[in-house]
Design a protein around this motif. Structure first.
Motif, PDB file in Angstrom:
ATOM      1  N   GLN A   1     -29.617   8.217  15.339  1.00 44.63           N
ATOM      2  CA  GLN A   1     -30.680   8.367  14.345  1.00 44.63           C
ATOM      3  C   GLN A   1     -31.324   7.027  14.024  1.00 44.63           C
ATOM      4  N   LYS A   2     -30.532   5.982  13.873  1.00 45.73           N
ATOM      5  CA  LYS A   2     -31.074   4.664  13.572  1.00 45.73           C
ATOM      6  C   LYS A   2     -31.902   4.135  14.735  1.00 45.73           C
ATOM      7  N   LYS A   3     -31.454   4.448  15.947  1.00 45.47           N
ATOM      8  CA  LYS A   3     -32.142   4.000  17.145  1.00 45.47           C
ATOM      9  C   LYS A   3     -33.512   4.654  17.274  1.00 45.47           C
ATOM     10  N   HIS A   4     -33.643   5.847  16.756  1.00 50.18           N
ATOM     11  CA  HIS A   4     -34.873   6.607  16.907  1.00 50.18           C
ATOM     12  C   HIS A   4     -35.656   6.754  15.603  1.00 50.18           C
ATOM     13  N   GLN A   5     -35.417   5.841  14.669  1.00 50.57           N
ATOM     14  CA  GLN A   5     -36.190   5.894  13.435  1.00 50.57           C
ATOM     15  C   GLN A   5     -37.640   5.579  13.753  1.00 50.57           C
ATOM     16  N   ASP A   6     -38.521   6.158  12.998  1.00 43.88           N
ATOM     17  CA  ASP A   6     -39.947   5.944  13.185  1.00 43.88           C
ATOM     18  C   ASP A   6     -40.334   4.610  12.567  1.00 43.88           C
ATOM     19  N   TRP A   7     -40.595   3.621  13.403  1.00 47.67           N
ATOM     20  CA  TRP A   7     -40.929   2.280  12.926  1.00 47.67           C
ATOM     21  C   TRP A   7     -42.239   2.278  12.155  1.00 47.67           C
ATOM     22  N   TRP A   8     -43.109   3.243  12.419  1.00 48.90           N
ATOM     23  CA  TRP A   8     -44.411   3.307  11.755  1.00 48.90           C
ATOM     24  C   TRP A   8     -44.235   3.398  10.237  1.00 48.90           C
ATOM     25  N   THR A   9     -43.241   4.129   9.788  1.00 49.36           N
ATOM     26  CA  THR A   9     -43.041   4.315   8.346  1.00 49.36           C
ATOM     27  C   THR A   9     -42.606   3.020   7.661  1.00 49.36           C
ATOM     28  N   ASN A  10     -42.112   2.063   8.422  1.00 49.32           N
ATOM     29  CA  ASN A  10     -41.668   0.794   7.842  1.00 49.32           C
ATOM     30  C   ASN A  10     -42.777  -0.256   7.771  1.00 49.32           C
ATOM     31  N   LEU A  11     -43.959   0.064   8.288  1.00 53.76           N
ATOM     32  CA  LEU A  11     -45.070  -0.883   8.273  1.00 53.76           C
ATOM     33  C   LEU A  11     -45.837  -0.802   6.960  1.00 53.76           C
ATOM     34  N   SER A  12     -46.459  -1.941   6.603  1.00 59.21           N
ATOM     35  CA  SER A  12     -47.304  -1.947   5.411  1.00 59.21           C
ATOM     36  C   SER A  12     -48.625  -1.250   5.736  1.00 59.21           C
ATOM     37  N   ILE A  13     -49.370  -0.936   4.697  1.00 50.99           N
ATOM     38  CA  ILE A  13     -50.683  -0.309   4.887  1.00 50.99           C
ATOM     39  C   ILE A  13     -51.583  -1.238   5.695  1.00 50.99           C
ATOM     40  N   ASP A  14     -51.548  -2.534   5.395  1.00 53.37           N
ATOM     41  CA  ASP A  14     -52.374  -3.503   6.130  1.00 53.37           C
ATOM     42  C   ASP A  14     -52.011  -3.542   7.610  1.00 53.37           C
TER      43      ASP A  14
ATOM     44  N   LYS B   1     -50.653  -1.140   9.390  1.00 57.55           N
ATOM     45  CA  LYS B   1     -51.106   0.111   9.994  1.00 57.55           C
ATOM     46  C   LYS B   1     -52.607   0.071  10.264  1.00 57.55           C
ATOM     47  N   GLU B   2     -53.378  -0.469   9.312  1.00 60.86           N
ATOM     48  CA  GLU B   2     -54.827  -0.561   9.480  1.00 60.86           C
ATOM     49  C   GLU B   2     -55.170  -1.475  10.658  1.00 60.86           C
ATOM     50  N   GLU B   3     -54.482  -2.607  10.790  1.00 59.05           N
ATOM     51  CA  GLU B   3     -54.728  -3.528  11.904  1.00 59.05           C
ATOM     52  C   GLU B   3     -54.437  -2.861  13.243  1.00 59.05           C
ATOM     53  N   ILE B   4     -53.371  -2.094  13.300  1.00 59.82           N
ATOM     54  CA  ILE B   4     -53.025  -1.376  14.529  1.00 59.82           C
ATOM     55  C   ILE B   4     -54.103  -0.349  14.855  1.00 59.82           C
ATOM     56  N   LYS B   5     -54.547   0.387  13.848  1.00 61.08           N
ATOM     57  CA  LYS B   5     -55.597   1.387  14.066  1.00 61.08           C
ATOM     58  C   LYS B   5     -56.880   0.734  14.561  1.00 61.08           C
ATOM     59  N   ILE B   6     -57.232  -0.415  13.987  1.00 58.15           N
ATOM     60  CA  ILE B   6     -58.426  -1.150  14.434  1.00 58.15           C
ATOM     61  C   ILE B   6     -58.267  -1.551  15.893  1.00 58.15           C
ATOM     62  N   GLY B   7     -57.105  -2.094  16.244  1.00 60.90           N
ATOM     63  CA  GLY B   7     -56.844  -2.503  17.624  1.00 60.90           C
ATOM     64  C   GLY B   7     -56.922  -1.344  18.597  1.00 60.90           C
TER      65      GLY B   7
END
Length: 61
Positions: free
Chosen positions: A16-29, A31-37
């Motif tokens: 479960q730890k190995k497959h945690q969704d890293w996206w949920t641990n990111l800040s809003i900023d 996530k926005e930078e990734i979406k822009i990229g």
């Protein structure tokens, strides 16, 4: 309370730890930078690795 865990419990916990969704641990900023990229990449606005390495060569030496 039993503090010993069974082997299947430990394996499941690691899985479960190995497959945690890293996206949920990111800040809003972040996530926005990734979406822009991703949007830029979808539009073909990208640089080759060779170009990037030339630009940042001074920090890789």
């Amino acid at each position: 309370m039993n503090s010993k865990r069974t082997k299947p419990d430990l394996v499941n916990s690691v899985h479960q730890k190995k497959h945690q969704d890293w996206w949920t641990n990111l800040s809003i900023d972040e996530k926005e930078e990734i979406k822009i990229g991703l949007t830029q990449a979808d539009k073909g606005n990208v640089l080759s690795n060779k170009t990037v390495m030339k630009r940042f060569h001074k920090w890789h030496s």
